[in-house]
Design a protein around this motif. Sequence first.
Motif, PDB file in Angstrom:
ATOM      1  N   ALA A  25      44.288 -38.186 137.347  1.00  0.00           N
ATOM      2  CA  ALA A  25      45.439 -38.049 135.768  1.00  0.00           C
ATOM      3  C   ALA A  25      45.331 -37.094 136.181  1.00  0.00           C
ATOM      4  O   ALA A  25      46.983 -35.959 136.910  1.00  0.00           O
ATOM      5  N   VAL A  26      44.807 -35.720 136.749  1.00  0.00           N
ATOM      6  CA  VAL A  26      45.194 -34.198 136.643  1.00  0.00           C
ATOM      7  C   VAL A  26      45.886 -34.763 138.454  1.00  0.00           C
ATOM      8  O   VAL A  26      46.754 -33.161 138.429  1.00  0.00           O
ATOM      9  N   LEU A  27      45.477 -34.772 139.734  1.00  0.00           N
ATOM     10  CA  LEU A  27      46.669 -34.851 140.313  1.00  0.00           C
ATOM     11  C   LEU A  27      48.006 -35.429 140.108  1.00  0.00           C
ATOM     12  O   LEU A  27      48.936 -34.545 140.745  1.00  0.00           O
ATOM     13  N   GLY A  28      47.440 -36.613 139.308  1.00  0.00           N
ATOM     14  CA  GLY A  28      49.361 -36.873 139.504  1.00  0.00           C
ATOM     15  C   GLY A  28      50.051 -35.375 138.336  1.00  0.00           C
ATOM     16  O   GLY A  28      50.636 -35.665 138.806  1.00  0.00           O
ATOM     17  N   LEU A  29      49.310 -35.484 137.221  1.00  0.00           N
ATOM     18  CA  LEU A  29      49.986 -33.790 136.264  1.00  0.00           C
ATOM     19  C   LEU A  29      50.398 -33.048 137.405  1.00  0.00           C
ATOM     20  O   LEU A  29      51.873 -32.598 137.327  1.00  0.00           O
TER      21      LEU A  29
END
Length: 313
Positions: free
Chosen positions: A287-291
């Motif tokens: 999720a952090v990478l996606g953000l």
Amino acid sequence: MSAGLFGLLDDVAALARLAAASIDDVGAAAGKATAKAAGVVIDDTAVTPQYVHGIAASRELPMIKRIAIGSLRNKLVFILPVALLLSVFAPWALPYLLMAGATFLCFEGAEKVWGWISGSDAHAAPAAVEGEDVEKTMTSGAIRTDFILSAEIMVIALDEVADQTFWLRLGSLIVVALIITAAVYGVVALIVKMDDAGLALAQRSSTVAQKVGRGLVAAMPKVLSTLSIVGTVAMLWVGGHILIAQSDKAGFTAPYDLVHHAEEAVAHAIGSAGGVVPWLVNTGISAVLGLVIGAIVATIVHVLPFGKKKADH
């Protein structure tokens, strides 16, 4: 004459047995592929209700029906033929296509997060006020987002039946597309119509039914708002996860190795070889990478001339 007839009947019986065996094979392969894609199905179910949030009650089911038809069209008309052809002639291209789709998902999720932070969408009129044009726009957006999730579902399913014959792969993927679309949008329809069910219960003579009904009516706005948040997080999570998994298949192993080592470190720290916590680590990193990826893409888009024009409007 009778010998020829008996021979024909034997051939028909053999063909029937072969067809039955093929149907069994398709069912088994489709079941295996559907189970493997279940994680993305949950994300798809969480993402879709946000598109009907604020829609007039009379237009919710027709809108979900149009999205479901668009989703099935995505799977059967666009994704299935391309996936099968690429799996035969250019299997190396599938990871890159999935990464492109994942980047779009991250972009959409980051845009929504920025909207929450900046409050830029706080004064947007609900679709129920602005009418059919906005409803069409929201439906198109839902189908566009579904395309990425559907592509991931179908590719995961294809990977599970990659060692089967072409026709068995085709049959399995058609079954997967039908089952998953019906399951996802059936659940979505139930979610968004729960407030109507609550109103019906609240009008009954039973005191218990009335309490349950009023509770459902009061809870549904919060449930839909929560699902909107969950849907956005799911975009970032799924997008980041696709980027990590597919970049590893494309030969860029660093992100996957980083996540894998983080999972192992957490599993070692808690004295477990698996379980919920390592999965949460994978999910959080994805999720952090996606953000981060989505924010970078959104920044680039808004710096470009057409992005500025869109923002001005």
